[in-house]
Write an enzyme that holds these catalytic residues in place. Structure first.
Site, PDB file in Angstrom:
ATOM      1  N   HIS A 266      -4.734  33.893  17.508  1.00 38.77           N
ATOM      2  CA  HIS A 266      -5.177  34.707  16.293  1.00 38.77           C
ATOM      3  C   HIS A 266      -6.648  34.631  16.441  1.00 38.77           C
ATOM      4  O   HIS A 266      -7.397  35.571  16.294  1.00 38.77           O
ATOM      5  CB  HIS A 266      -4.517  34.013  15.163  1.00 38.77           C
ATOM      6  CG  HIS A 266      -4.994  34.804  13.961  1.00 38.77           C
ATOM      7  ND1 HIS A 266      -4.111  35.511  13.312  1.00 38.77           N
ATOM      8  CD2 HIS A 266      -6.127  34.510  13.071  1.00 38.77           C
ATOM      9  CE1 HIS A 266      -4.740  35.844  12.340  1.00 38.77           C
ATOM     10  NE2 HIS A 266      -5.968  35.397  12.203  1.00 38.77           N
ATOM     11  N   GLU A 267      -7.146  33.366  16.333  1.00 41.86           N
ATOM     12  CA  GLU A 267      -8.604  33.243  16.325  1.00 41.86           C
ATOM     13  C   GLU A 267      -9.317  33.852  17.629  1.00 41.86           C
ATOM     14  O   GLU A 267     -10.361  34.425  17.320  1.00 41.86           O
ATOM     15  CB  GLU A 267      -9.247  31.517  15.983  1.00 41.86           C
ATOM     16  CG  GLU A 267      -8.676  31.143  14.956  1.00 41.86           C
ATOM     17  CD  GLU A 267      -8.791  31.609  13.393  1.00 41.86           C
ATOM     18  OE1 GLU A 267      -9.822  32.511  13.409  1.00 41.86           O
ATOM     19  OE2 GLU A 267      -7.790  31.883  12.822  1.00 41.86           O
ATOM     20  N   HIS A 270      -9.913  37.371  16.995  1.00 46.55           N
ATOM     21  CA  HIS A 270     -11.055  37.450  16.024  1.00 46.55           C
ATOM     22  C   HIS A 270     -12.305  37.497  16.757  1.00 46.55           C
ATOM     23  O   HIS A 270     -13.445  38.179  16.583  1.00 46.55           O
ATOM     24  CB  HIS A 270     -11.133  36.590  15.020  1.00 46.55           C
ATOM     25  CG  HIS A 270     -10.283  36.728  13.723  1.00 46.55           C
ATOM     26  ND1 HIS A 270     -10.067  37.999  12.753  1.00 46.55           N
ATOM     27  CD2 HIS A 270      -9.357  36.034  13.057  1.00 46.55           C
ATOM     28  CE1 HIS A 270      -9.406  38.090  11.844  1.00 46.55           C
ATOM     29  NE2 HIS A 270      -8.790  36.668  12.067  1.00 46.55           N
ATOM     30  N   GLU A 296      -8.632  41.522  11.085  1.00 51.00           N
ATOM     31  CA  GLU A 296      -7.215  41.090  10.940  1.00 51.00           C
ATOM     32  C   GLU A 296      -6.471  41.843  11.839  1.00 51.00           C
ATOM     33  O   GLU A 296      -5.410  41.225  12.583  1.00 51.00           O
ATOM     34  CB  GLU A 296      -6.732  40.939   9.597  1.00 51.00           C
ATOM     35  CG  GLU A 296      -5.582  39.956   9.341  1.00 51.00           C
ATOM     36  CD  GLU A 296      -5.662  38.401   9.632  1.00 51.00           C
ATOM     37  OE1 GLU A 296      -6.922  38.068   9.944  1.00 51.00           O
ATOM     38  OE2 GLU A 296      -4.985  37.540   9.451  1.00 51.00           O
TER      39      GLU A 296
HETATM   40 CO    CO Z   1      -7.273  35.975  10.684  1.00 50.79          CO
END
Ligand code: CO
Length: 504
Positions: A266-267, A270, A296
């Site tokens: 997830h990160e 980003h 997101e």
């Molecule tokens: Co996030």
């Protein structure tokens, strides 16, 4: 030939703004240090440093001279190219927001937040909403006043949302969420009525040092550049920075292998966005991420659409088994894939699966909106919360700590933020179907461990565009369609239909 840099005031404006940008980055570093490195006794000194810095930034952004420059450059707009115009628009936006709200109101809000955060911690621990509710009332009241100063189209909530998802209104979100609610609830009901896949093998012990090896490997493979970033440990995973200094964090728990794995993916999503911004416009707003929703969408694309796919694990599972031979030797790939896609309505948003996740957001959005239009009183929130959980997810919290008090956002005076989490899921799916059109072999590439094509597609179409467009325009430019919940619903039906061999 027209000289692009011919507007002197424009160059002045950009130079002034670049200093503010530098200060923002310093603020980011101090915050990173506080979460990752700082000794505990330094909390008070750090609070002073951050407050001093915030004051300096505020003074710089509200300087009359900056406003005059913006005005002058606006008059010569036709001499600027699209990127330069986007820069001016973004600087004006920040200047307007900062100058419209009276200083006393900002200070009062900030003081109330400090008290509210303490009260929230206590209230959560003691499971007593009334410890937090008077401060919540005050925060809502102050934030509503701030919204009045900032200005809005139809309702105060628009002003709050606009800060996180520029150009999006509460009415538009409502339309999207209503469709989602109507069509997603039956999918959830159907999936949760099936027998839960066997996942007890995940209860084994997965040592931290080994989790670290696979997490770093995946981040690197997906394209996270460790010469322009680093991966550390913090209480809550986050990403900070842009361009050449983009840092990510995770947390390791020996009993929760999936937690570090998916938070790192997830990160990394980003971080790829931040590392992929256009270096030509460094220290300028146009080369920054446009909104939390778009941000997101990038993290969710990698975490869920890629990272929870069967193809992704066809590539990584043998590697994971080699690292944890004892724990995983008797677990076939198919069983592992089902376990990482477990669907189960739960009370806590941050632990929710990708099918039920949006429901948590819709509940929060509906409640926040009622609050800000004075249609519900703070004292009635716990009951309202519980009834919505019952209605949308079929479960009810046992107490307020796992209900209305679960998230930190409100205690930090953050309202209007939650919708961006769900918008990110929707944008991700909409972008995914466009990628598939351009690259039909996408999932085969992923199965072969080739992530470069997807990463480059995202870079070209999303990352390099920075703040050139407003988020909903960007989605339209990239996919040819306005933001819509239909793609996400299609994604859920396709994926879970195949996984469980059922049709919706
Ligand atoms: Co996030």
């Amino acid at each position: 030939m027209m000289k692009k840099t011919g507007v002197r005031e424009y160059n002045d404006l950009i130079n002034k703004y670049s200093e503010i940008f530098d200060l923002d980055m310093i603020d980011g570093c101090l915050n990173w240090d506080q979460e990752v490195m700082m000794p505990p006794a330094a909390t008070e000194s750090r609070a002073h440093q951050l407050a001093t810095l915030a004051g300096i930034i505020h003074d710089k952004i509200t300087k009359k001279r900056l406003g005059t420059l913006v005005e002058r450059v606006m008059k010569k707009k036709e001499k600027l190219d699209d990127y330069q115009r986007a820069n001016v628009r973004e600087i004006k936006r920040r200047y307007d927001r900062a100058t419209k709200v009276p200083r006393e109101l900002v200070t009062e809000f900030s003081k109330t937040k400090t008290l509210a955060f303490e009260a929230w911690q206590k209230a959560k621990k003691e499971k007593k909403f009334e410890i937090f509710s008077p401060l919540l009332e005050k925060l809502v009241d102050l934030d509503r006043k701030i919204a009045e100063h900032v200005g809005y189209d139809k309702e105060p909530y628009d002003a709050l949302l606009d800060e996180f998802e520029p150009g999006m209104t509460a009415g538009e979100v409502e339309t999207i969420f209503n469709t989602l609610k109507e069509k997603q609830v039956p999918i959830i009901k159907k999936l949760s009525s099936l027998a839960a896949p066997e996942s007890s093998f995940l209860n084994a012990i997965f040592t931290e040092d080994k989790q670290r090896i696979i997490c770093e490997q995946i981040a690197k493979d997906l394209g996270y550049d460790f010469t322009r970033g680093r991966l550390d440990v913090s209480a809550h995973p986050f990403t900070i920075g842009c361009h050449d200094d983009v840092r990510i964090t995770t947390r390791y728990n020996e009993k929760m292998l999936l937690s570090s794995l998916f938070s790192v993916i997830h990160e990394t999503g980003h971080a790829l966005y931040e590392q992929g911004l256009d270096p030509k416009y460094k220290r300028q707003p146009v080369a920054m991420s446009i909104s939390l929703g778009i941000h997101e969408s990038q993290s969710r694309m990698w975490e869920n659409i890629v990272g929870r796919s069967k193809e992704f694990w066809a590539y990584y599972y043998p590697k994971l088994q080699a690292i944890f031979p004892e724990q995983l030797k008797d677990v076939p790939l198919e069983k592992f894939v089902k376990a990482v896609n477990l669907v189960k309505p739960s009370l806590i948003r941050v632990e929710a699966d990708e099918v039920t996740y949006n429901m948590h957001i819709i509940i929060r959005f509906e409640i926040e909106r009622l609050l800000f239009s004075n249609k519900v009183e703070v004292k009635d929130l716990p009951a309202l919360w519980n009834s919505k959980y019952k209605e949308y997810l079929g479960i009810e919290p046992g107490d307020v700590s796992e209900g209305i008090l679960q998230d930190v956002h409100w205690s930090m005076g953050i309202f209007g933020y939650f919708p961006t989490y769900a918008l990110g899921n929707l944008y991700a799916a909409q972008i995914y179907y466009k990628v598939l059109e351009d690259m039909p072999s996408l999932m085969m590439d992923i199965q072969a461990g080739n992530f470069q094509k997807l990463r480059e597609w995202l870079r070209k179409n999303i990352h390099l565009k920075g703040r050139l467009y407003q988020p909903k325009e960007l989605i339209e430019v990239v996919t040819g369609k306005k933001p819509s919940p239909e793609y996400f619903l299609k994604y859920l039906r396709d994926k879970y239909g195949r996984l469980y061999n059922i049709s919706f």
